[in-house]
Scaffold this motif. Structure first.
Motif, PDB file in Angstrom:
ATOM      1  N   ILE A 153      -4.121  12.848   7.465  1.00  0.00           N
ATOM      2  CA  ILE A 153      -4.043  12.039   8.572  1.00  0.00           C
ATOM      3  C   ILE A 153      -3.650  10.583   8.137  1.00  0.00           C
ATOM      4  CG2 ILE A 153      -6.523  11.557   8.451  1.00  0.00           C
ATOM      5  CD1 ILE A 153      -6.616  11.226  11.396  1.00  0.00           C
ATOM      6  N   LEU A 154      -2.688  10.200   8.636  1.00  0.00           N
ATOM      7  CA  LEU A 154      -2.262   8.676   8.392  1.00  0.00           C
ATOM      8  C   LEU A 154      -2.609   7.740   9.400  1.00  0.00           C
ATOM      9  CD1 LEU A 154       0.019   6.949   6.716  1.00  0.00           C
ATOM     10  CD2 LEU A 154       1.756   7.658   8.347  1.00  0.00           C
ATOM     11  N   ILE A 155      -3.287   6.471   8.769  1.00  0.00           N
ATOM     12  CA  ILE A 155      -3.804   5.446   9.875  1.00  0.00           C
ATOM     13  C   ILE A 155      -3.202   4.220   9.562  1.00  0.00           C
ATOM     14  CG2 ILE A 155      -5.714   4.438  10.580  1.00  0.00           C
ATOM     15  CD1 ILE A 155      -7.498   6.895   9.210  1.00  0.00           C
ATOM     16  N   VAL A 156      -2.507   3.804  10.460  1.00  0.00           N
ATOM     17  CA  VAL A 156      -1.825   2.483  10.129  1.00  0.00           C
ATOM     18  C   VAL A 156      -2.244   1.568  11.293  1.00  0.00           C
ATOM     19  CG1 VAL A 156       0.050   3.601   9.033  1.00  0.00           C
ATOM     20  CG2 VAL A 156       0.284   3.390  11.660  1.00  0.00           C
TER      21      VAL A 156
ATOM     22  N   LEU B 116       5.402   6.621   8.324  1.00  0.00           N
ATOM     23  CA  LEU B 116       5.172   6.764   6.922  1.00  0.00           C
ATOM     24  C   LEU B 116       5.555   5.433   6.192  1.00  0.00           C
ATOM     25  CD1 LEU B 116       6.564  10.385   6.459  1.00  0.00           C
ATOM     26  CD2 LEU B 116       4.143   9.676   5.985  1.00  0.00           C
ATOM     27  N   ARG B 117       6.852   4.915   6.440  1.00  0.00           N
ATOM     28  CA  ARG B 117       7.077   3.613   5.820  1.00  0.00           C
ATOM     29  C   ARG B 117       5.937   2.469   6.156  1.00  0.00           C
ATOM     30  NH1 ARG B 117      12.183   5.064   7.188  1.00  0.00           N
ATOM     31  NH2 ARG B 117      12.152   4.175   9.054  1.00  0.00           N
ATOM     32  N   GLN B 118       5.566   2.498   7.482  1.00  0.00           N
ATOM     33  CA  GLN B 118       4.366   1.413   7.668  1.00  0.00           C
ATOM     34  C   GLN B 118       3.141   1.455   6.850  1.00  0.00           C
ATOM     35  OE1 GLN B 118       3.711   1.730  12.004  1.00  0.00           O
ATOM     36  NE2 GLN B 118       5.717   0.851  12.570  1.00  0.00           N
ATOM     37  N   GLY B 119       2.849   2.781   6.444  1.00  0.00           N
ATOM     38  CA  GLY B 119       1.629   3.173   5.646  1.00  0.00           C
ATOM     39  C   GLY B 119       2.010   3.124   4.452  1.00  0.00           C
ATOM     40  N   GLY B 120       3.236   2.874   3.765  1.00  0.00           N
ATOM     41  CA  GLY B 120       3.599   2.754   2.427  1.00  0.00           C
ATOM     42  C   GLY B 120       3.678   4.160   1.776  1.00  0.00           C
ATOM     43  N   ALA B 121       3.723   5.434   2.620  1.00  0.00           N
ATOM     44  CA  ALA B 121       3.745   6.926   2.148  1.00  0.00           C
ATOM     45  C   ALA B 121       5.342   7.045   2.323  1.00  0.00           C
ATOM     46  CB  ALA B 121       2.736   7.756   3.064  1.00  0.00           C
TER      47      ALA B 121
ATOM     48  N   VAL C 241       0.952  -1.239   0.037  1.00  0.00           N
ATOM     49  CA  VAL C 241      -0.019   0.170   0.106  1.00  0.00           C
ATOM     50  C   VAL C 241       0.878   1.292   0.036  1.00  0.00           C
ATOM     51  CG1 VAL C 241      -1.737   1.232   1.283  1.00  0.00           C
ATOM     52  CG2 VAL C 241      -1.842  -1.151   0.906  1.00  0.00           C
ATOM     53  N   ALA C 242       0.795   2.062  -0.902  1.00  0.00           N
ATOM     54  CA  ALA C 242       1.165   3.397  -0.957  1.00  0.00           C
ATOM     55  C   ALA C 242       0.076   4.170  -1.542  1.00  0.00           C
ATOM     56  CB  ALA C 242       2.342   3.562  -1.776  1.00  0.00           C
ATOM     57  N   PHE C 243       0.314   5.779  -1.872  1.00  0.00           N
ATOM     58  CA  PHE C 243      -0.696   6.423  -2.355  1.00  0.00           C
ATOM     59  C   PHE C 243      -0.358   7.376  -3.302  1.00  0.00           C
ATOM     60  CE2 PHE C 243      -0.398   5.216   2.038  1.00  0.00           C
ATOM     61  CZ  PHE C 243      -1.561   4.494   2.401  1.00  0.00           C
ATOM     62  N   SER C 244      -1.518   7.627  -4.182  1.00  0.00           N
ATOM     63  CA  SER C 244      -1.444   8.729  -4.984  1.00  0.00           C
ATOM     64  C   SER C 244      -2.657   9.428  -4.743  1.00  0.00           C
ATOM     65  CB  SER C 244      -1.653   8.223  -6.444  1.00  0.00           C
ATOM     66  OG  SER C 244      -2.617   7.673  -6.830  1.00  0.00           O
ATOM     67  N   THR C 245      -2.882  11.079  -5.177  1.00  0.00           N
ATOM     68  CA  THR C 245      -3.795  11.974  -4.726  1.00  0.00           C
ATOM     69  C   THR C 245      -4.705  11.915  -6.003  1.00  0.00           C
ATOM     70  OG1 THR C 245      -2.551  13.629  -5.769  1.00  0.00           O
ATOM     71  CG2 THR C 245      -2.209  13.146  -3.267  1.00  0.00           C
ATOM     72  N   GLU C 246      -5.962  12.165  -5.464  1.00  0.00           N
ATOM     73  CA  GLU C 246      -7.041  12.747  -6.468  1.00  0.00           C
ATOM     74  C   GLU C 246      -7.181  14.368  -6.182  1.00  0.00           C
ATOM     75  OE1 GLU C 246      -9.776   8.668  -6.671  1.00  0.00           O
ATOM     76  OE2 GLU C 246     -10.641  10.678  -5.736  1.00  0.00           O
ATOM     77  N   PRO C 247      -6.549  15.123  -6.915  1.00  0.00           N
ATOM     78  CA  PRO C 247      -6.129  16.398  -6.544  1.00  0.00           C
ATOM     79  C   PRO C 247      -7.769  17.307  -6.194  1.00  0.00           C
ATOM     80  CG  PRO C 247      -5.149  15.992  -8.519  1.00  0.00           C
ATOM     81  CD  PRO C 247      -5.873  14.908  -8.290  1.00  0.00           C
TER      82      PRO C 247
ATOM     83  N   ALA D 275      10.756   5.338  -2.545  1.00  0.00           N
ATOM     84  CA  ALA D 275       9.827   6.194  -2.521  1.00  0.00           C
ATOM     85  C   ALA D 275       9.750   6.656  -1.089  1.00  0.00           C
ATOM     86  CB  ALA D 275       8.575   5.661  -2.819  1.00  0.00           C
ATOM     87  N   THR D 276      10.448   6.081  -0.042  1.00  0.00           N
ATOM     88  CA  THR D 276      10.267   6.345   1.395  1.00  0.00           C
ATOM     89  C   THR D 276      11.578   7.397   1.608  1.00  0.00           C
ATOM     90  OG1 THR D 276      11.817   4.471   2.097  1.00  0.00           O
ATOM     91  CG2 THR D 276       9.237   4.146   1.954  1.00  0.00           C
ATOM     92  N   GLN D 277      12.164   7.631   0.588  1.00  0.00           N
ATOM     93  CA  GLN D 277      13.482   8.407   1.041  1.00  0.00           C
ATOM     94  C   GLN D 277      13.135   9.768   1.139  1.00  0.00           C
ATOM     95  OE1 GLN D 277      16.816   7.234   1.719  1.00  0.00           O
ATOM     96  NE2 GLN D 277      15.417   5.325   1.766  1.00  0.00           N
TER      97      GLN D 277
END
Length: 287
Positions: A284-287, A96-101, A59-65, A79-81
């Motif tokens: 908000i990041l939920i993990v 963030l890494r746990q959430g794939g962000a 799981v990671a994420f992209s936005t819908e603007p 991507a986590t760098q």
């Protein structure tokens, strides 16, 4: 006896010569044969290929603007760098890494305020991070305990599943029932006409409705009747109203596990509302 021994040795030598000739002939016949399309080594995925496959499923994420919602897509270790010059506390990068962000994604979004919800079962720790001059810092004064859905956090949201969605989501409007709280978020007042539709078959699924003039739903939260909604904000989850994927995901006051929202004590909700600002594009990041 000597003659018999000589015959045996001769036979052994002939056998060896014939075996060697057979091996040589086999090699000559096969050396020009075309190789198969995939050798054994080629058929086994490399570590990089396995990592790539795993990344697609993670799981990671992209936005819908248009809505600011983060949805599952892809992730890689790169991507986590953090982008050059951007720093953050270790605990934030770990979450963030746990959430794939990643910090890069937050930077691309223009996000400078981040709430994190680290769950364990239906309990959670809620934290707040702020970015100024490319440096993320934790506001420990806002750290508090809280709750998620009774069935914890999930990748597979279903309407009525009593679980909270895993992921990174934009923070939407604040809401209140009586007195308007101090906040930098856009906000709306809940009245006796305010409903949040949770009927997947409704054309207004996962939308706030004022009044029932357009009612086509069999089920909706009558928000004024829910005491925990005295103060809170909308988590922009499933804004595309995907069928049966869950609705009415909020941050609000709660003294225990929720039906899928994130909850904490009312004083902490008010403290978060007072710090959040729409101009900071908070997530908000939920993990």
């Amino acid at each position: 006896m000597k003659k018999k021994t000589t015959v045996i040795i001769a036979c052994v030598c002939i056998a060896i010569i014939l075996a060697s000739a057979a091996i040589t002939l086999y090699a000559l016949l096969n050396q020009n044969q075309p190789q198969s399309a995939a050798t054994k080594d080629e058929a086994v995925p490399t570590a990089a290929a396995l990592q790539s496959t795993s990344a697609v499923e993670s799981v990671a994420f992209s936005t819908e603007p248009s809505v600011g919602e983060m949805v599952a897509e892809s992730a890689t270790d790169d991507a986590t760098q953090a982008p050059a010059g951007l720093t953050a506390p270790d605990e934030m990068e770990t979450l963030l890494r746990q959430g794939g962000a990643s910090l890069q994604q937050l930077s691309d979004l223009g996000c400078t305020q981040l709430m994190t919800v680290s769950s364990s079962g239906s309990s959670a720790e809620i934290r707040f991070f702020v970015c100024e001059n490319n440096t993320w810092t934790a506001d420990d004064a806002l750290t508090c305990s809280g709750f998620v859905g009774r069935n914890g956090v999930t990748f597979d949201m279903q309407e009525g599943g009593n679980a909270t969605p895993f992921g990174l989501y934009h923070i939407g409007d604040a809401f209140y029932i009586d007195d308007q709280p101090a906040t930098g978020l856009d906000s709306f007042r809940i009245t006796s006409d305010t409903y949040w539709v949770d009927d997947p078959d409704s054309s207004h699924y996962n939308q706030r409705m004022e009044g029932t003039a357009e009612k086509d739903w069999d089920s909706a939260e009558h928000m004024i009747e829910i005491d925990g909604y005295r103060y809170g904000f909308v988590i922009d989850y499933n804004t595309a109203a995907e069928y049966n994927k869950g609705s009415a995901i909020f941050f609000h006051s709660s003294s225990g596990p929720t039906a899928g929202c994130v909850g904490t004590d009312e004083s902490s909700v008010l403290a978060y509302l007072s710090r959040l600002n729409a101009s900071s594009n908070p997530f908000i990041l939920i993990v």
